[in-house]
Design an enzyme around this catalytic site. Structure first.
Site, PDB file in Angstrom:
ATOM      1  N   ASP A 188       0.891  -1.156   0.000  1.00 31.18           N
ATOM      2  CA  ASP A 188       0.000   0.000   0.000  1.00 31.18           C
ATOM      3  C   ASP A 188       0.937   1.215   0.000  1.00 31.18           C
ATOM      4  OD1 ASP A 188      -2.591   1.339   0.400  1.00 31.18           O
ATOM      5  OD2 ASP A 188      -1.635   2.006   2.247  1.00 31.18           O
ATOM      6  N   LYS A 189       0.669   2.208  -0.867  1.00 34.67           N
ATOM      7  CA  LYS A 189       1.643   3.300  -1.036  1.00 34.67           C
ATOM      8  C   LYS A 189       1.816   4.171   0.207  1.00 34.67           C
ATOM      9  CE  LYS A 189       0.625   7.242  -3.077  1.00 34.67           C
ATOM     10  NZ  LYS A 189       1.036   8.370  -2.225  1.00 34.67           N
ATOM     11  N   THR A 190       0.721   4.793   0.635  1.00 34.59           N
ATOM     12  CA  THR A 190       0.835   5.839   1.660  1.00 34.59           C
ATOM     13  C   THR A 190       1.204   5.262   3.019  1.00 34.59           C
ATOM     14  OG1 THR A 190      -0.846   7.031   0.445  1.00 34.59           O
ATOM     15  CG2 THR A 190      -0.341   7.841   2.643  1.00 34.59           C
ATOM     16  N   ASP A 234      -0.337  -0.263   6.478  1.00 34.37           N
ATOM     17  CA  ASP A 234      -0.202   0.299   7.824  1.00 34.37           C
ATOM     18  C   ASP A 234      -1.493   0.894   8.362  1.00 34.37           C
ATOM     19  OD1 ASP A 234      -0.449   2.664   6.343  1.00 34.37           O
ATOM     20  OD2 ASP A 234       0.761   3.768   7.785  1.00 34.37           O
ATOM     21  N   THR A 284      -2.813   2.175  -4.482  1.00 32.98           N
ATOM     22  CA  THR A 284      -2.995   3.494  -3.877  1.00 32.98           C
ATOM     23  C   THR A 284      -4.384   4.027  -4.185  1.00 32.98           C
ATOM     24  OG1 THR A 284      -2.168   5.761  -3.828  1.00 32.98           O
ATOM     25  CG2 THR A 284      -1.940   4.615  -5.916  1.00 32.98           C
ATOM     26  N   GLY A 285      -4.872   4.848  -3.285  1.00 29.14           N
ATOM     27  CA  GLY A 285      -6.156   5.504  -3.519  1.00 29.14           C
ATOM     28  C   GLY A 285      -5.961   6.778  -4.335  1.00 29.14           C
ATOM     29  N   ASP A 305      -6.428  -1.017   5.568  1.00 27.92           N
ATOM     30  CA  ASP A 305      -5.628  -2.109   5.006  1.00 27.92           C
ATOM     31  C   ASP A 305      -5.974  -3.451   5.650  1.00 27.92           C
ATOM     32  OD1 ASP A 305      -4.196  -0.315   3.450  1.00 27.92           O
ATOM     33  OD2 ASP A 305      -2.689   0.027   4.996  1.00 27.92           O
ATOM     34  N   LYS A 312      -9.490  -2.787  -1.591  1.00 34.76           N
ATOM     35  CA  LYS A 312      -8.103  -3.253  -1.453  1.00 34.76           C
ATOM     36  C   LYS A 312      -8.016  -4.783  -1.418  1.00 34.76           C
ATOM     37  CE  LYS A 312      -6.048   0.850   0.601  1.00 34.76           C
ATOM     38  NZ  LYS A 312      -5.261   1.423   1.692  1.00 34.76           N
TER      39      LYS A 312
END
Length: 677
Positions: free
Chosen positions: A371-373, A565, A518-519, A569, A546
């Site tokens: 997950d990116k962020t 995180d 990513t969103g 998620d 997701k």
């Protein structure tokens, strides 16, 4: 009970579960035993074994010696043999009862079978039955079995988790600030909101927030990172970390069982009580071995009774040898010891294994989905792209008093570069579009593109291209303006973690596909992916979708590890074959994951895969050593090579059995040499 005792209690719990997970489901009769008990029993039994050997007529006949004979000396081995059985052997019988009650016959049952047979036969011979007594073999068998158990218990106890040891370092007392005084109070009496003074070099007693002071704190206890972390006002600190050279005043945010280390110790305890598939395999092998041994003993008895009906002593010796060699001592140690060491090794490197099965599954992972962020990026705004030092220093001077996220990011970037930030005067805000201040005798503005347009200012050509490129990548662009001129621009975006590119490269090198979800918009997703060398990007994914992305990757049979995180998620972490929560994340993410990375370093994902592969390799090696030994030993003990002059007496069988235990224990210890990076 004070806080540190609470921790010790947790530590004991972890130990207890490590002993039970230590693989003694099939040896549950001795799971709580202290190595010291077996050490004591071994040495005393060894002392009692010596006269048993010296006066044993059976041993004298085998060796062709005539040992000391005194009136009644034929009863000396019997007296010592019974003493050894009662002192050293009963522990095995208790274990066998527990195993049989649980309908899980295993090692204890096998040892008990062997020593009860030897005792019964020896008593009969001493009372007049024709044959050779077994007292010396009974004595040596029990003594060697005690030695094996002492080694096993010491190994399991020695493989305890590193965090448990570190928890002992938590201070019992803390210096609490009460008005102007400093009072020393037990840590257990601290409440949330209390202020605590942490002196230079002292351990931090509770989780808290720095309210005063600057220092560097060593958090390797929790994150596995050896570099000290700078702490200033507003920073979070964790119990058990060690303060550097500055004094800190901290406000207590969590105490006792709520602290991060208590949570981690619970994770480790849960992991050590969870079963891996290799452990289940070993349990099945031990139960199977019991039936194989029983079957082999019965066949041995029948065959030798047919071949040598006139030599019951020899026949019984074969049966006892089969039962002795079948003891799956090494098997009982094979998996638990490796699991203990890998859990501890992981903890020291900031990899907290919540579920052993998850660590085992990690070896087969073919796709890692980040997950990116907050995982590959910091989740915080930071300055990106090329910025002139002078432009950054002036912008930081203008923004110094502002509390806005963009302002804080600009000031932080200037500090990081070590730039001199001049003091500004006449600070004023432009209604959410920028700020103006006087630096020296220059009136400067830091503002958005809208202000540039409103003022009818012209952007220099090189800034036009950069603005277009950075805006496409999802960056927020602000400009430094002086009168009619635009002096420069600063782009801000969710900054990529410095370790992320290396994390992706490490995984790719291992032959693992790396994907990112990513969103954010497709442009932002692609921009981050390009920086990191990621080819597969799932962008504009809504929180609820997701787990669908995980399912999509799993559709072709790929094993997927999801790394995240945040709260949203959690379903994806649960859906993945292996859920990995990054340590800075939320409790919900940590609950849903099988592995937790204590630090926020994504390189820990590659470390987890490496640890998993090394652990599985060791477990298979140990299973091979433990069961392969039995496969060769049982037929030898039964006497299949008797015609070739090869025979395995019970005492030698016991020596070999202990040797296999030592090999397995030593092989497991080699895992400690693993270097993850």
């Amino acid at each position: 009970m004070d806080h540190s005792q609470h921790m010790h209690h947790d530590h004991d719990h972890a130990d207890a579960s490590s002993a039970s997970a230590g693989g003694h489901d099939h040896h549950s009769g001795h799971e709580g035993h202290d190595p010291a008990i077996f050490r004591r029993k071994f040495w005393l039994s060894l002392v009692l074994t010596i006269p048993t050997l010296v006066f044993s007529m059976g041993l004298q006949d085998i060796l062709g010696l005539s040992g000391p004979r005194v009136p009644g000396s034929q009863y000396i081995p019997a007296a010592f043999g019974v003493a050894i059985f009662l002192y050293g052997g009963l522990v095995f019988l208790k274990g066998a009862v527990t195993e049989l009650r649980a309908k899980q016959p295993g090692m204890m049952t096998l040892i008990s079978l062997a020593i009860v047979v030897a005792l019964g036969y020896s008593v009969a011979v001493t009372l007049g039955l024709a044959g050779m007594d077994f007292w010396w073999e009974l004595a040596t068998l029990i003594t060697i079995m005690l030695l094996g158990h002492w080694i096993e218990m010491s190994a399991v106890m020695g493989a305890q988790d590193a965090l448990g040891e570190l928890a002992k370092l938590l201070p019992d007392e803390a210096d609490m600030l009460h008005g102007d005084h400093v009072m020393t109070v037990p840590v257990s009496q601290l409440a949330v909101g209390d202020r605590v003074l942490v002196r230079p070099g002292a351990a931090i007693p509770v989780d808290g927030e720095v309210v005063e002071g600057d220092s560097d704190v060593n958090e390797s206890l929790l994150t596995g990172e050896s570099a000290a972390v700078a702490k200033a006002k507003g920073a979070q600190v964790i119990a058990g970390s060690v303060n550097g050279s500055g004094a800190l005043t901290i406000r207590v945010t969590k105490t006792g069982g709520e602290t991060a280390i208590a949570g981690i110790m619970k994770l480790v305890a849960d992991a050590q009580s969870s079963k891996s598939s290799a452990q289940l395999l070993a349990d099945r092998a031990a139960a199977l071995l019991f039936y194989v041994a029983l079957g082999a003993a019965i066949i041995t008895l029948v065959v030798w009774l047919v071949i040598r009906p006139d030599d019951p002593a020899f026949v019984l010796e074969r049966v006892v040898s089969v039962l002795v060699i079948a003891c799956p001592h090494a098997l009982g140690l094979a998996i638990p010891l490796v699991s203990q060491i890998s859990t501890a090794l992981g903890a020291r490197n900031g990899i907290l294994v919540k579920n052993r099965l998850a660590l085992e599954e990690a070896r087969a992972v073919s796709v890692v989905l980040f997950d990116k962020t907050g995982t590959l990026t910091t989740g915080r705004q930071g300055v990106v792209g090329d910025v002139d030092d002078e432009v950054l220093a002036l912008a930081a001077s203008v923004e110094a008093k502002s509390e806005h996220a963009i302002a804080r990011a600009i000031v932080a970037a200037a500090k990081e570069r070590g730039l001199k930030v001049a003091r500004a005067k006449g600070f004023s805000s432009l209604a959410g579009r920028g700020v103006t201040a006087t630096v020296g005798d220059r009136e400067l503005t830091v503002a958005s593109r809208r202000v540039v347009t409103e003022r009818g200012l012209e952007l220099p050509a090189e800034l036009v291209n950069s603005t277009r490129e950075l805006s496409t990548g999802g960056a927020t662009v602000v400009y430094l303006i002086e009168g009619p001129r635009v002096l420069g621009m600063i782009a801000l975006a969710d900054t990529i973690r410095p370790e992320s590119a290396e994390a992706v490269a490490l995984l790719t090198k291992r032959g693992v596909r790396v994907a990112m979800l990513t969103g954010d918009s497709r442009e932002v997703g692609d921009w981050v992916a390009r920086q990191l060398g990621i080819d597969e990007v799932f962008a504009e994914v809504l929180p609820g979708q997701k787990s669908d992305v995980v399912a999509q990757l799993q559709a072709d049979g790929s094993k997927v590890a999801m790394v995240g995180d945040g709260v949203n998620d959690a379903p994806a972490l649960a859906m993945a074959d292996v859920g990995i929560a990054i340590g800075a994340g939320t409790d919900v993410a940590i609950e849903s994951a099988g592995v937790v990375l204590a630090s926020s370093d994504p390189r820990g994902v590659a470390d987890t895969l490496a640890l998993s592969r090394a652990t599985w390799r060791k477990e298979l090696q140990n299973l091979f050593w433990a069961t392969g030994y039995n496969a060769v030993g049982i037929p030898l003990a039964a006497g299949v090579l008797f015609g070739a002059g090869i025979l395995l007496p019970p005492a030698l069988a016991a020596v070999f059995m202990s040797a296999s235990t030592i090999i397995v224990a030593a092989n497991a210890q080699l895992l400690r040499l693993l270097r993850l990076r």
